[in-house]
Design an enzyme around this catalytic site. Structure first.
Site, PDB file in Angstrom:
ATOM      1  N   ASP A  67       1.348  21.334  71.598  1.00  0.00           N
ATOM      2  CA  ASP A  67       2.777  21.385  71.268  1.00  0.00           C
ATOM      3  C   ASP A  67       3.431  20.007  71.203  1.00  0.00           C
ATOM      4  OD1 ASP A  67       2.387  21.114  73.991  1.00  0.00           O
ATOM      5  OD2 ASP A  67       3.342  23.010  74.521  1.00  0.00           O
ATOM      6  N   ASN A 136       7.653  30.243  84.072  1.00  0.00           N
ATOM      7  CA  ASN A 136       8.085  31.514  83.485  1.00  0.00           C
ATOM      8  C   ASN A 136       6.935  32.221  82.753  1.00  0.00           C
ATOM      9  OD1 ASN A 136       7.754  29.977  81.203  1.00  0.00           O
ATOM     10  ND2 ASN A 136       9.840  30.219  80.429  1.00  0.00           N
ATOM     11  N   GLU A 143       7.296  31.070  74.752  1.00  0.00           N
ATOM     12  CA  GLU A 143       8.170  31.503  75.838  1.00  0.00           C
ATOM     13  C   GLU A 143       8.208  33.030  75.917  1.00  0.00           C
ATOM     14  OE1 GLU A 143       9.180  29.245  77.763  1.00  0.00           O
ATOM     15  OE2 GLU A 143      10.430  27.710  76.835  1.00  0.00           O
TER      16      GLU A 143
HETATM   17  C1  F6R Z   1       2.232  21.412  77.661  1.00  0.00           C
HETATM   18  C2  F6R Z   1       2.275  22.872  77.649  1.00  0.00           C
HETATM   19  C3  F6R Z   1       3.029  23.633  78.691  1.00  0.00           C
HETATM   20  C4  F6R Z   1       2.659  23.214  80.118  1.00  0.00           C
HETATM   21  C5  F6R Z   1       3.480  24.004  81.127  1.00  0.00           C
HETATM   22  C6  F6R Z   1       3.207  23.544  82.543  1.00  0.00           C
HETATM   23  O1  F6R Z   1       1.504  20.927  76.575  1.00  0.00           O
HETATM   24  O2  F6R Z   1       1.705  23.452  76.785  1.00  0.00           O
HETATM   25  O3  F6R Z   1       2.784  25.004  78.518  1.00  0.00           O
HETATM   26  O4  F6R Z   1       1.296  23.428  80.323  1.00  0.00           O
HETATM   27  O5  F6R Z   1       4.843  23.863  80.861  1.00  0.00           O
HETATM   28  O6  F6R Z   1       3.674  22.240  82.712  1.00  0.00           O
HETATM   29  P1  F6R Z   1       3.313  21.392  83.996  1.00  0.00           P
HETATM   30  O7  F6R Z   1       1.857  21.124  83.943  1.00  0.00           O
HETATM   31  O8  F6R Z   1       4.109  20.106  83.845  1.00  0.00           O
HETATM   32  O9  F6R Z   1       3.700  22.197  85.176  1.00  0.00           O
END
Ligand code: F6R
Length: 241
Positions: A67, A136, A143
């Protein structure tokens, strides 16, 4: 699904790095799907160490990131492209032209997203996808929602994700409201998936994914239970809360 419970963050990172290392040695021109965020940083650190010790060669490896924020170019310090260069790519012998991160500045976004999925397929598909998970339950930036996108798409970020991710920006106002993300099908097509989670803030979603009895798009990570080669590596805090 296989669940591996590590003692702590460092052990989780080492287990994941060892699995990635094994796959790279098995297939030097592997196609990796990569994530950003705090979770995989330790795994990248371990992979860099293996490279420094001469145990890994990234010269034929191809990567696709999950992403990117819309509106940020790769020089923006909060962009995921910048993150990947700083945290991983600049420290190993990967060819930068073999590293793909969605372009947050792409002009025709829908067309661009379609081409991103086509490019993944053209390179042979993702062999190993690395994932983190949002508090979440999001994977990539898919999402919780009534319906989820199959392919790479433009999505709106939820308020909770904007708040959680504001730690990477100077202020919450700076966090983009939209992003490009690989879709559920882009992720599920990977031949092998490893999901990492650490810390007790992730415990509720991990518990619901592992022990839950229903799949739901309201908890995107639950859909991974359908994958035939899915490994979850968590630390004790994420497992026990
Ligand atoms: C990032 C991504 C997100 C993260 C998720 C957890 O490329 O795809 O889905 O894996 O938001 O983020 P952290 O690791 O910062 O808790």
């Amino acid at each position: 699904m296989e669940v591996i419970v590590a003692r702590d963050y460092d052990e989780m990172s080492k287990i994941a790095a060892d699995m990635v290392k094994k796959e790279i040695i098995k297939k030097p021109d592997i196609v990796l799907g990569l994530a950003t965020g705090s979770t995989p940083k330790g795994m990248y650190r371990e992979l860099i160490r293996y490279y420094d010790e001469g145990k890994l060669d990234f010269s034929s490896v191809i990567t696709f990131n999950l992403d990117e924020y819309i509106g940020l170019d790769k020089e923006h310090p909060s962009s995921y492209h910048y993150f990947m260069n700083e945290v991983f790519f600049n420290h190993i012998n990967i060819k930068l032209e073999n590293t793909y991160v969605p372009d947050g500045k792409a002009k025709n976004l829908d067309e661009y997203c379609k081409r991103y999925d086509e490019l993944i397929e053209k390179k042979g598909g993702i062999d190993l996808q690395i994932l983190g998970v949002g508090e979440n339950g999001h994977i990539g930036f898919n999402e919780p929602d009534e319906r989820l996108n199959m392919g790479t798409s433009v999505v709106e970020l939820t308020r909770s994700t904007i708040e959680v991710n504001s730690r990477f920006f100077k202020s919450i106002e700076e966090v983009p409201k939209t992003a490009i993300t690989m879709g559920i099908n882009s992720i599920m097509r990977a031949k092998k998936i490893i999901l990492m989670a650490n810390g007790k803030r992730k415990a509720p979603v991990i518990k619901e994914m592992i022990n839950g009895t229903k799949l739901t798009t309201q908890l995107p990570v639950s859909l991974l239970m359908l994958h035939h080669d899915f490994t979850v590596i968590v630390d004790e805090a994420a497992y026990n809360g």
